[in-house]
Write a protein that holds these residues in place. Structure first.
Motif, mmCIF file in Angstrom:
data_model
loop_
_atom_site.group_PDB
_atom_site.id
_atom_site.type_symbol
_atom_site.label_atom_id
_atom_site.label_comp_id
_atom_site.label_asym_id
_atom_site.label_seq_id
_atom_site.Cartn_x
_atom_site.Cartn_y
_atom_site.Cartn_z
ATOM 1 N N ILE A 128 11.168 2.622 -0.259
ATOM 2 C CA ILE A 128 10.105 3.586 -0.560
ATOM 3 C C ILE A 128 10.706 4.815 -1.220
ATOM 4 O O ILE A 128 11.610 5.455 -0.669
ATOM 5 N N ASP A 129 10.198 5.142 -2.391
ATOM 6 C CA ASP A 129 10.678 6.322 -3.097
ATOM 7 C C ASP A 129 9.911 7.568 -2.654
ATOM 8 O O ASP A 129 10.489 8.555 -2.232
ATOM 9 N N ARG A 130 8.575 7.526 -2.772
ATOM 10 C CA ARG A 130 7.734 8.671 -2.406
ATOM 11 C C ARG A 130 6.741 8.257 -1.328
ATOM 12 O O ARG A 130 6.298 7.108 -1.298
ATOM 13 N N PHE A 131 6.388 9.201 -0.478
ATOM 14 C CA PHE A 131 5.549 8.866 0.665
ATOM 15 C C PHE A 131 4.839 10.114 1.173
ATOM 16 O O PHE A 131 5.220 11.253 0.868
ATOM 17 N N THR A 132 3.785 9.876 1.941
ATOM 18 C CA THR A 132 3.122 10.943 2.689
ATOM 19 C C THR A 132 3.826 11.073 4.027
ATOM 20 O O THR A 132 4.026 10.082 4.739
ATOM 21 N N GLU B 203 0.835 -1.207 0.000
ATOM 22 C CA GLU B 203 0.000 0.000 0.000
ATOM 23 C C GLU B 203 0.870 1.257 0.000
ATOM 24 O O GLU B 203 2.062 1.203 0.304
ATOM 25 N N PRO B 204 0.279 2.420 -0.329
ATOM 26 C CA PRO B 204 1.041 3.675 -0.268
ATOM 27 C C PRO B 204 1.606 3.905 1.131
ATOM 28 O O PRO B 204 0.973 3.592 2.135
ATOM 29 N N ALA B 205 2.783 4.477 1.177
ATOM 30 C CA ALA B 205 3.484 4.630 2.452
ATOM 31 C C ALA B 205 3.143 5.953 3.129
ATOM 32 O O ALA B 205 3.025 6.998 2.480
ATOM 33 N N MET B 206 3.002 5.889 4.454
ATOM 34 C CA MET B 206 2.872 7.064 5.302
ATOM 35 C C MET B 206 3.908 6.949 6.417
ATOM 36 O O MET B 206 3.971 5.916 7.097
ATOM 37 N N ILE B 207 4.707 7.984 6.594
ATOM 38 C CA ILE B 207 5.695 8.011 7.662
ATOM 39 C C ILE B 207 5.277 9.078 8.670
ATOM 40 O O ILE B 207 5.005 10.223 8.308
ATOM 41 N N GLU C 236 5.392 13.097 -1.259
ATOM 42 C CA GLU C 236 4.234 13.262 -2.127
ATOM 43 C C GLU C 236 3.217 14.214 -1.519
ATOM 44 O O GLU C 236 2.633 15.062 -2.210
ATOM 45 N N ARG C 237 2.991 14.067 -0.213
ATOM 46 C CA ARG C 237 2.060 14.927 0.522
ATOM 47 C C ARG C 237 2.640 15.164 1.908
ATOM 48 O O ARG C 237 3.343 14.309 2.453
ATOM 49 N N LEU C 238 2.294 16.305 2.487
ATOM 50 C CA LEU C 238 2.823 16.693 3.791
ATOM 51 C C LEU C 238 1.671 17.033 4.726
ATOM 52 O O LEU C 238 0.756 17.767 4.349
ATOM 53 N N VAL C 239 1.727 16.489 5.945
ATOM 54 C CA VAL C 239 0.746 16.812 6.981
ATOM 55 C C VAL C 239 1.510 17.305 8.210
ATOM 56 O O VAL C 239 2.398 16.604 8.711
ATOM 57 N N ILE C 240 1.170 18.488 8.664
ATOM 58 C CA ILE C 240 1.815 19.089 9.832
ATOM 59 C C ILE C 240 0.756 19.297 10.917
ATOM 60 O O ILE C 240 -0.324 19.832 10.651
ATOM 61 N N ILE C 241 1.096 18.876 12.153
ATOM 62 C CA ILE C 241 0.195 19.071 13.284
ATOM 63 C C ILE C 241 0.941 19.837 14.371
ATOM 64 O O ILE C 241 1.908 19.328 14.952
#
Length: 297
Positions: A94-98, A27-31, A121-126
């Motif tokens: 993993i090449d690209r990830f959220t 599945e797509p990766a999220m770190i 690929e995408r960025l989430v900041i909290i």
């Protein structure tokens, strides 16, 4: 909750990290990157949620919990953690990830987005301040400057002696009292105390602050203003979601002012929570991320 495994991962940077893993590697990766003074457990609710349809990777960053704790201050310059992040992705092919970051993890995420834009690929900041806006606010916003004086305290080389005098339990209470309901954290307290009591952990965690180049003037101090605060600053190209908990007493709402000029594809979601939003308001945080990901397709 749960549903993840822990793996010790040796990186090409010479650091070994304790890493929580969930979901299928197809599945797509999220770190997910946690902040001070925490661990992968910051994300325990999000790991369960996003492990359903992503390959979730949530390390204990260097210095924290069971990950390696090099003792030199220079080992905690932010570029070292960005290198750890890239090496961690490489380890899993993993090449690209959220990328999702909170607190210091968000600081690393901002820097990674600036330096590794082709991989994120995408960025989430909290509740993590953008480097330009944070440093600018420490010169221009008295309330933020006052709220950030704890950084100077953490940089004091005698701070560990202070903690030794009061004990880790009291340090836990004082660390979280402004930010969270201590009674609600009773079951978590032994976990934190165990992590913080690992050899070298306290100094290593504090070295994140000591290695930072951020200037924190005294409340009434007049300091030379860094030139970069008034110079052009690169805008981030990747879609970026900023979730901001408005009851944060350490990072004030001034941190979200002007972000739209620094991000090409910017979404802001404000929530009613304190600083430790990923576990204080897990449903709101997860729902905001989920809705944003689904809208992006």
């Amino acid at each position: 909750m749960g549903g993840f495994e822990l793996e010790r991962v040796g990186l090409s940077t010479g650091i070994a990290l304790n890493v929580a893993l969930a979901g299928s590697r197809a599945e797509p990766a999220m770190i997910f990157l946690h902040g001070f003074p925490e661990s992968h457990r910051t994300w325990r609710h999000q790991i369960a949620e996003f492990g359903q349809d992503h390959f979730v990777i949530a390390p204990d960053q260097r210095a924290f919990a069971r990950s390696d704790k090099p003792m030199a201050v220079s080992d905690y310059k932010p570029e070292r953690m960005v290198a750890d992040l890239a090496a961690l992705a490489d380890h899993f092919g993993i090449d690209r990830f959220t990328l999702v970051g909170h607190d210091w993890g968000g600081v690393v995420a901002w820097m990674a987005a600036l330096r590794l834009a082709d991989r994120i690929e995408r960025l989430v900041i909290i509740n993590a301040p953008h480097p330009l806006i944070f440093q600018r606010s420490l010169f221009d916003d008295r309330d933020q400057r006052e709220a950030s004086q704890y950084i100077t305290a953490f940089r004091n080389p005698d701070f560990e002696q202070h903690v030794a005098r009061i004990g880790l339990s009291a340090f836990f209470d004082s660390s979280f009292r402004p930010h969270a309901d201590l009674d609600a954290m009773a079951d978590e307290k032994p976990v934190y105390l165990d992590q913080w009591s690992q050899p070298g952990a306290l100094t290593a965690m504090l070295n994140w602050y000591r290695a930072s180049a951020v200037i924190v003037p005294g409340i009434d101090e007049i300091s030379d203003r860094p030139a970069f605060l008034d110079a052009p600053f690169p805008a981030l190209p990747m879609p970026t979601l900023v979730i901001w908990a408005l009851r944060d007493v350490a990072l004030l709402p001034c941190q979200i002012e002007g972000l739209d000029a620094l991000i090409e594809h910017f979404t802001l979601t404000a929530i009613d929570a304190g600083h430790f939003a990923p576990w204080q308001a897990p449903d709101a945080v997860s729902a905001a991320i989920r809705a944003w990901l689904e809208a992006a397709g």
